[in-house]
Motif scaffolding. Structure first.
Motif, short mmCIF file in Angstrom:
data_model
loop_
_atom_site.label_atom_id
_atom_site.label_comp_id
_atom_site.label_asym_id
_atom_site.label_seq_id
_atom_site.Cartn_x
_atom_site.Cartn_y
_atom_site.Cartn_z
N TYR A 3 0.83 -1.21 0.00
CA TYR A 3 0.00 0.00 0.00
C TYR A 3 0.87 1.26 0.00
CZ TYR A 3 -4.90 -1.44 0.88
OH TYR A 3 -6.21 -1.89 0.77
N ILE A 4 1.86 1.27 0.87
CA ILE A 4 2.67 2.48 1.05
C ILE A 4 3.66 2.67 -0.08
CG2 ILE A 4 4.36 3.61 2.56
CD1 ILE A 4 2.96 2.06 4.91
N GLN A 5 4.36 1.61 -0.45
CA GLN A 5 5.45 1.74 -1.42
C GLN A 5 4.96 1.77 -2.86
OE1 GLN A 5 8.34 -1.34 -0.60
NE2 GLN A 5 8.89 -0.48 1.38
N ARG A 6 3.97 0.95 -3.20
CA ARG A 6 3.51 0.88 -4.58
C ARG A 6 2.29 1.77 -4.84
NH1 ARG A 6 0.46 -4.31 -6.89
NH2 ARG A 6 -1.26 -3.15 -5.91
N ASP A 7 1.30 1.68 -3.93
CA ASP A 7 0.05 2.41 -4.16
C ASP A 7 0.07 3.83 -3.63
OD1 ASP A 7 -1.04 0.10 -5.33
OD2 ASP A 7 -1.67 -0.67 -3.37
N LYS A 8 1.12 4.18 -2.89
CA LYS A 8 1.32 5.55 -2.40
C LYS A 8 0.15 6.04 -1.55
CE LYS A 8 5.11 5.53 -4.78
NZ LYS A 8 6.40 5.26 -4.08
N VAL A 9 -0.36 5.17 -0.68
CA VAL A 9 -1.41 5.62 0.23
C VAL A 9 -0.83 6.58 1.25
CG1 VAL A 9 -2.69 3.46 -0.05
CG2 VAL A 9 -1.16 3.76 1.92
N SER A 10 -1.67 7.50 1.72
CA SER A 10 -1.23 8.46 2.73
C SER A 10 -1.28 7.85 4.13
CB SER A 10 -2.11 9.70 2.68
OG SER A 10 -2.01 10.33 1.43
N CYS A 11 -2.16 6.88 4.33
CA CYS A 11 -2.28 6.23 5.62
C CYS A 11 -3.07 4.94 5.45
CB CYS A 11 -2.96 7.14 6.64
SG CYS A 11 -4.46 7.88 6.01
N ILE A 12 -3.10 4.15 6.51
CA ILE A 12 -3.81 2.87 6.52
C ILE A 12 -4.82 2.89 7.65
CG2 ILE A 12 -3.57 0.38 6.91
CD1 ILE A 12 -0.79 0.58 5.62
N VAL A 13 -6.00 2.35 7.38
CA VAL A 13 -7.08 2.25 8.36
C VAL A 13 -7.52 0.80 8.43
CG1 VAL A 13 -9.53 2.79 8.73
CG2 VAL A 13 -7.95 4.61 8.12
N GLY A 14 -7.89 0.34 9.64
CA GLY A 14 -8.53 -0.96 9.74
C GLY A 14 -7.91 -1.90 10.73
N GLU A 15 -8.08 -3.16 10.45
CA GLU A 15 -7.63 -4.34 11.18
C GLU A 15 -8.55 -4.68 12.35
OE1 GLU A 15 -6.52 -7.61 11.23
OE2 GLU A 15 -5.53 -6.49 9.68
N ILE A 16 -8.56 -5.96 12.70
CA ILE A 16 -9.31 -6.47 13.84
C ILE A 16 -8.42 -7.41 14.66
CG2 ILE A 16 -11.36 -7.74 14.58
CD1 ILE A 16 -12.69 -6.93 11.95
N ASN A 17 -7.60 -8.17 13.95
CA ASN A 17 -6.70 -9.13 14.59
C ASN A 17 -5.53 -8.39 15.24
OD1 ASN A 17 -4.34 -10.96 14.75
ND2 ASN A 17 -5.72 -12.46 13.83
#
Length: 412
Positions: free
Chosen positions: A94-108
């Motif tokens: 997500y960060i390196q290829r898709d250049k997202v600004s941040c990540i949201v989520g997860e449960i585990n």
């Protein structure tokens, strides 16, 4: 929450006809802000992940309908995190290829730890919306990881107050059923501490495999042990399966849980939900924000939102506001903003904020108790709720971990 400003862009050479046909808002591709969403969509946590995805998309659509983030369109990318190894690999991509600004989520909780290690290395933001382990706010805390999900200490102390009032702790023999992974182990540790401090005794313990569907061997053990109270430190579909089969076995021991998601009660079916449980939010709250969120979600998806939906919806909205107010997507600047004590409307009676020392959101919680089976006439309205916890005269930190219970030293 303050609505983001609407910005319209028009090309100087557009014809009058083209102007009439153009939408009110248009965005250039370079103006897109991407947020990567990671959460389990399969396995025992999958039912919760679907609520998370729907709520995050709804939040994104609302932000774009209001003009985006300082005129830039928000684009959500969605992936199934599956397990910690997959979560780590997808977060890095997500960060390196898709250049997202941040990540949201997860449960585990183990997957959240893996994502936290990635974002710390990449200096990108991660808002955890579903992982509860105290360790994520303590020994495994990260400067670039924030938590809109409650920690185990908050869940235990919130529902623990109700159980003490009901006389279900002091002097009681308690049988604990615990999910056999990081979340469950941590929850059991916190629960045993609370139970011991309040005069109870965990006399029996069983670890439950995460993909177990047949609880009959454990239900037979419960019948033989005859505990005063059963405490379910379970997760995901484990809770649904346990509640269904507990009712089928005809057992009558009081049941309580120290971790919970309301969708799991709905999955158990009418007449099978019982006991007292903690929750971060529920759709029956009587305030304008909660009513609107519930009505909008129900109108779009045909069911009310549950607490996992609440977390992902608010995480996206909080990030949008942070980016708007810091005028960019720079991770360190957003961290500084969130640590500053900024307050957020989260569809409750009191505004919430992130505690600077461990990045845990400080917000109200609730203890819900199942209605008698004969009164469960709606598949969703199965419970009554306590007043907000902590109470209006208490600090929001009253039910959170103390520095001694979960000490965080952010790694450099």
């Amino acid at each position: 929450m303050t609505e983001l400003p609407r910005i319209t862009r028009r090309g100087a050479m557009l014809s009058a006809a083209a102007l009439l046909a153009a939408p009110a808002i248009s965005y250039a591709q370079s103006d897109v802000i991407r947020i990567g969403h990671l959460t389990p969509r399969t396995g025992f946590l999958g039912p919760l992940g679907e609520f998370a995805v729907q709520a995050a998309q709804m939040a994104s659509d609302e932000i774009n309908a209001s003009g985006g983030i300082n005129g830039r369109k928000l684009e959500m990318l969605f992936e199934d995190s599956v397990n910690p190894q997959t979560a780590s690999a997808k977060a890095e991509r997500y960060i390196q290829r898709d250049k997202v600004s941040c990540i949201v989520g997860e449960i585990n909780s183990a997957s959240a730890l893996a994502i936290g290690q990635v974002v710390q290395r990449e200096r990108a933001l991660f808002i955890n919306t579903g992982a509860n382990s105290d360790a994520l706010r303590g020994s495994d805390c990260r400067k670039f990881m924030f938590h809109i999900e409650g920690q185990n200490s908050m869940y235990v102390k919130a529902v623990g107050r109700a159980l003490v009032q009901q006389g279900l702790i002091k002097g009681k023999k308690i049988y604990a059923l615990t999910a056999d992974y990081a979340f469950g182990h941590d929850l059991l540790r916190v629960a045993k501490k609370f139970i011991g401090e309040n005069g109870g005794n965990v006399t029996n313990e069983d670890l439950i495999p995460t993909e177990l569907t047949d609880f009959s061997p454990f239900l037979l053990k419960l019948r033989q042990a005859r505990p005063d109270v059963i405490v379910a430190n379970l997760a995901g579909a484990q809770i649904t399966n346990f509640l269904k089969q507990y009712s089928e076995f005809g057992l009558r021991f009081p049941v309580a849980g120290f971790g919970f998601d309301t969708a799991l009660a709905w999955g158990a079916g009418a007449g099978n939900f019982l006991g007292t449980w903690p929750t971060m939010w529920h759709h029956r709250l009587d305030n304008p924000g909660a009513k609107k969120f519930t009505a909008d979600f129900r109108g779009r998806f045909g069911r009310p939102p549950e607490n996992q939906a609440w977390g992902d919806y608010n995480a996206v909205k909080i990030l949008a506001r942070a980016m708007a107010e810091t005028k960019g997507t720079d991770g360190p600047r957003i961290v500084e903003y969130l640590e500053s004590g900024a307050k957020f409307d989260v569809q409750k009676s009191r505004e919430a904020y992130f505690r600077a020392r461990d990045h845990q959101i400080m917000t109200e919680m609730y203890a819900i108790s199942a209605l008698p089976a004969a009164e469960q006439k709606d598949r969703y309205d199965l419970f009554t709720s306590s007043a907000a916890l902590p109470g209006p005269d208490e600090s929001l930190e009253a039910i959170a971990s103390t520095p001694e219970e979960a000490s965080c030293t952010f790694p450099t």
